[in-house]
Each structure stands twice: as C-alpha cells, then as structure tokens.
Design a protein around this motif. Structure first.
Motif, short mmCIF file in Angstrom:
data_model
loop_
_atom_site.label_atom_id
_atom_site.label_comp_id
_atom_site.label_asym_id
_atom_site.label_seq_id
_atom_site.Cartn_x
_atom_site.Cartn_y
_atom_site.Cartn_z
N ARG A 306 0.97 -1.06 0.04
CA ARG A 306 0.03 -0.10 0.18
C ARG A 306 0.75 1.47 0.04
N VAL A 307 1.82 1.26 0.82
CA VAL A 307 2.87 2.49 0.79
C VAL A 307 3.44 2.82 -0.67
N ALA A 308 4.02 1.39 -0.98
CA ALA A 308 4.80 1.69 -2.33
C ALA A 308 3.74 2.19 -3.50
N ALA A 309 2.31 1.82 -3.44
CA ALA A 309 1.57 2.56 -4.47
C ALA A 309 0.96 3.82 -4.17
N ARG A 310 1.10 4.30 -2.77
CA ARG A 310 1.01 5.49 -2.36
C ARG A 310 2.02 6.41 -2.90
N ARG A 311 3.41 5.94 -2.95
CA ARG A 311 4.25 6.90 -3.03
C ARG A 311 4.43 6.88 -4.53
N LEU A 312 3.86 6.02 -5.48
CA LEU A 312 3.91 6.04 -7.06
C LEU A 312 2.88 7.17 -7.02
N LEU A 313 1.73 7.13 -6.61
CA LEU A 313 0.54 8.01 -6.83
C LEU A 313 1.13 9.28 -6.53
N ASP A 314 1.87 9.84 -5.41
CA ASP A 314 2.57 11.01 -5.17
C ASP A 314 3.35 11.51 -6.46
N LEU A 315 4.27 10.60 -6.69
CA LEU A 315 4.91 10.95 -8.08
C LEU A 315 4.26 11.13 -9.09
N ILE A 316 3.16 10.58 -9.61
CA ILE A 316 2.46 10.77 -10.53
C ILE A 316 1.70 12.08 -10.51
N ASP A 317 1.43 12.55 -9.08
CA ASP A 317 0.76 13.79 -8.89
C ASP A 317 1.90 15.04 -8.84
N GLY A 318 3.04 14.64 -9.03
CA GLY A 318 4.22 15.83 -8.93
C GLY A 318 4.76 15.85 -7.87
N THR A 319 4.55 15.14 -6.80
CA THR A 319 5.34 15.33 -5.44
C THR A 319 6.72 14.69 -5.45
N PRO A 320 7.76 15.36 -5.23
CA PRO A 320 9.15 14.80 -5.60
C PRO A 320 9.41 13.89 -4.11
N ARG A 321 9.98 12.75 -4.62
CA ARG A 321 10.56 11.67 -3.59
C ARG A 321 11.56 10.97 -4.29
N SER A 322 12.44 10.60 -3.17
CA SER A 322 13.69 9.79 -3.67
C SER A 322 14.29 9.08 -2.50
N GLY A 323 15.07 8.00 -2.58
CA GLY A 323 15.69 7.40 -1.43
C GLY A 323 14.85 5.99 -1.15
N VAL A 324 15.56 5.26 -0.04
CA VAL A 324 15.02 4.19 0.51
C VAL A 324 14.07 4.50 1.82
N GLU A 325 12.82 4.01 1.82
CA GLU A 325 12.07 3.80 2.97
C GLU A 325 11.82 2.67 3.55
N ARG A 326 12.26 2.68 4.71
CA ARG A 326 12.04 1.22 5.42
C ARG A 326 10.88 1.29 6.56
N LEU A 327 10.00 0.18 6.18
CA LEU A 327 8.76 0.21 7.16
C LEU A 327 9.08 -0.97 8.35
N PRO A 328 8.69 -0.58 9.50
CA PRO A 328 8.76 -1.38 10.69
C PRO A 328 8.03 -2.96 10.75
N CYS A 329 8.89 -3.53 11.16
CA CYS A 329 8.19 -4.74 11.15
C CYS A 329 7.53 -5.23 12.58
N ARG A 330 6.90 -6.29 12.73
CA ARG A 330 6.15 -6.43 14.09
C ARG A 330 6.60 -7.98 14.34
N ILE A 331 6.21 -8.18 15.77
CA ILE A 331 6.54 -9.69 16.18
C ILE A 331 5.32 -10.33 16.56
N VAL A 332 5.06 -11.41 16.00
CA VAL A 332 3.52 -12.17 16.51
C VAL A 332 4.27 -13.49 17.45
#
Length: 355
Positions: A306-332
């Motif tokens: 979901r986050v990757a898709a939102r970042r693509l939509l941001d880029l399509i919309d003209g919002t500049p982005r770059s670099g690596v985004e790391r998302l937290p894990c959780r323990i079950v």
C-alpha cells in the motif's frame, strides 16, 4: 424505460456535495492524488459508491493527459512475499481508480525489457517493480522512461529512485528484545546465505538489542546456510555437537525454524522449556503448524504494498520523492518462545541444549 433509467447520471459535483467537500477535493480523492486525510478520501469514495458515480474514463484521460493505468513488474507473481505485496498495491491503486497491468518477468532480463516496452507503449502513468529479495537491483530505466517508478521489496541501485523495503534490522531488534524479556541469555542464530542483504541486517538488529542488555550472540553459534528445513535440522546437529549451552535460537526464516524445531524435538530438547525459538516472515503455513506454534517476525507485506502504491501516486501527482523508505516489522508471539522457569533463572552449570 424505467424511471430509474431516465435519471441523469450522477456527476462529480453530486459526489462532492454528498461528501461535504469541494469539487477539487472530490476529484483528488477519486483519482487517488493529492495529500488528503484518509477519512476525507474514504468519505468521498463512499459517497461515490452510494450515488453509483462512474467517471467517464475517456474524458478523464483526455482532460488530464493520464491513462489511469499502472504497470506492476514482478519477478515472482506466486511467491510467498509477492502475493500479499500485490494485494496491498491493488488496494491502494483501486482506491484511486487506477487499473493495473501485471507483468511477470520471472527474473529474466529479456522478458523484463519486453514488458517494459509494452507498458511504455500503453502510456502507463507509472510502474511498480517488486522483487523476491530486498537486495540492490539495476534501475528499470531511469529518466529516459518518462514515467515514475517505485521499487517495492526491491532496492534500486540508483539512490535517486524510490524504494520501499521492510526494516530487517528492526525485525532483528524485535527478536532480541523479546528473547531478553522472556529471560533468554544464550542465543544462537541459524540463518540464510550471507550474500542476502537482509541476513546481516537482521543479525545487526539482534546484536544491538542484546548489546543493550549486556549480551551478545554465542561465539561460533551464528550459522549460515540455505533457506530450508533441511538446513535447520543440520544446524541443530552442529549446535549440539559444540557442547555450548544455548537457551534460544533465532532463525532467519520460518522454514529454517521448522527444521530446527523438528530436530530439537528428535534430539530430546524441549521447545520452549529448554530452548525458545523465533522465526522470520510469519509465513502462517509454517508458523502455525510448527510444533509448537512459532513466534515470528511479520514484515507487514500488504502495508508495504500500500505504501509503495501511495508513493507512486505521489510521484504521478508531481510530489518529488527519492531514496529508501524502510517500514517497521512486528513480532507475532506464539508458544515457541514462552518463558520457562529455567530460562528465567539461568545458572553457570546450565545444561539446556547440550544433549
């Protein structure tokens, strides 16, 4: 013709009025663009559904210069990680009324180039590239493509690109903190090949958590092999042959962990009474059927999509982005790492797992 058939089709103005927002806000919510609050976007989408609003796709494309289509380039469309990843991607893009072209390159550069040419010919608004491991990969094509690209569970070698990855180091830290909290002090590691970037990252997280508690993994008991149950069974024999007591094993995958669990049981070592066991991936077909059920790290792959898709939509919309985004894990947490009396009070002559 029925009365309902003669009614005029609802317009975006009707949707905006029903949702209590401006027409521009309704347009952004329906297209998945702009920076809107989640509740505002959902209210607009709910209003559109209730009214039966359907945008005119052709007029929409001509007006905006966009096709409202996205290419999804994968190397492993049926793999353990790509399935939940693609679900998350489709969730986010579907909310923005974006259609998705799925292209399975199967790790073949020739197939990837063919699909890339096809997507560009179709004038997609953007491309998401997914991988079967998080290591660096060559960028898809750079600025010459003319469309934005986001990498999900794949790491572009170009730092100017947008890559969204699980935070493997955070996952390893969660393991260390959990095992320390349950009283474990002598922790062995059985993991995958050292040439996977995720492997040293997970070990680094574990070491950081243990260092905070004044501990470190047992010397000589960080073992690397392949991602298989057979390696887990083999690693147990290696650990026991060393005659060094351990009260926990952190496994780099759930497959490895199930092999470890089976071999410990065959060798008379009780999980979790003698040895706690933690895996990685939270692959339910393994985690829930391991004996006992396996505590594991979940990389939240649907959310990553979901986050990757939102970042693509941001880029399509003209919002500049770059670099690596790391998302937290959780323990079950499951039965395999339950605290035991012996682990809560380890002694110098402890004999756990020294069969």
């Amino acid at each position: 013709m029925s009365v309902s058939d003669s009614r005029p089709r609802p317009t975006i103005s009707d949707v905006a009025s029903k949702a209590g927002v401006a027409i521009g806000t309704a347009s952004k919510a329906l297209s998945g663009s702009g920076q809107l609050r989640a509740e505002t976007r959902e209210r607009v989408l709910a209003s559109a559904r209730e009214l039966g609003y359907q945008p005119n796709s052709l007029a929409k494309s001509l007006q905006s210069g966009r096709t409202y289509t996205v290419g999804l380039m994968t190397s492993d469309s049926v793999g353990r990680f790509n399935q939940p990843l693609m679900l998350g991607i489709n969730d986010a893009l579907g909310a923005g009324r974006m259609s998705v072209f799925l292209c399975d390159a199967r790790g073949d550069g020739v197939r990837e180039q063919y699909f890339l040419d096809s997507l560009i010919a179709r004038q997609v608004d953007g491309i998401i590239v997914t991988g079967w491991r998080t290591d660096h990969r060559p960028p898809l094509g750079g600025d010459r493509l003319g469309v934005p690209v986001v990498y999900a569970y794949a790491h572009s070698a170009d730092p100017a690109d947008v890559s969204v990855l699980p935070d493997d180091e955070h996952g390893g830290r969660l393991v260390g903190e959990h095992l320390v909290a349950t009283g474990r002090r002598r922790i062995a590691v059985v993991t995958g090949p050292v040439d996977y970037e995720a492997v040293p990252q997970r070990e680094a997280g574990l070491r950081a958590a243990l260092a905070d508690a004044g501990l470190e993994p047992l010397p000589g008991q960080v073992l690397h092999g392949d991602w298989s149950e057979s390696w887990g069974r083999e690693a147990v024999d290696i650990l026991l042959s060393q005659q060094t007591a351990f009260d926990a094993v952190f496994c780099g995958s759930d497959q490895i962990a199930r092999g470890v669990a089976d071999q410990l049981r065959d060798r008379g070592v009780k999980v979790p009474t003698d040895v706690a066991l933690v895996g990685f991936d939270n692959w339910e077909v393994f985690a829930e059927t391991t004996r006992p059920p396996l505590t594991s790290i979940d990389m939240n792959m649907e959310e990553l999509g979901r986050v990757a898709a939102r970042r693509l939509l941001d880029l399509i919309d003209g919002t500049p982005r770059s670099g690596v985004e790391r998302l937290p894990c959780r323990i079950v947490v499951r039965e395999s790492s339950r605290p035991s009396v012996s682990s809560l009070a380890p002694s110098a002559d402890e004999t756990a797992a020294t069969v």
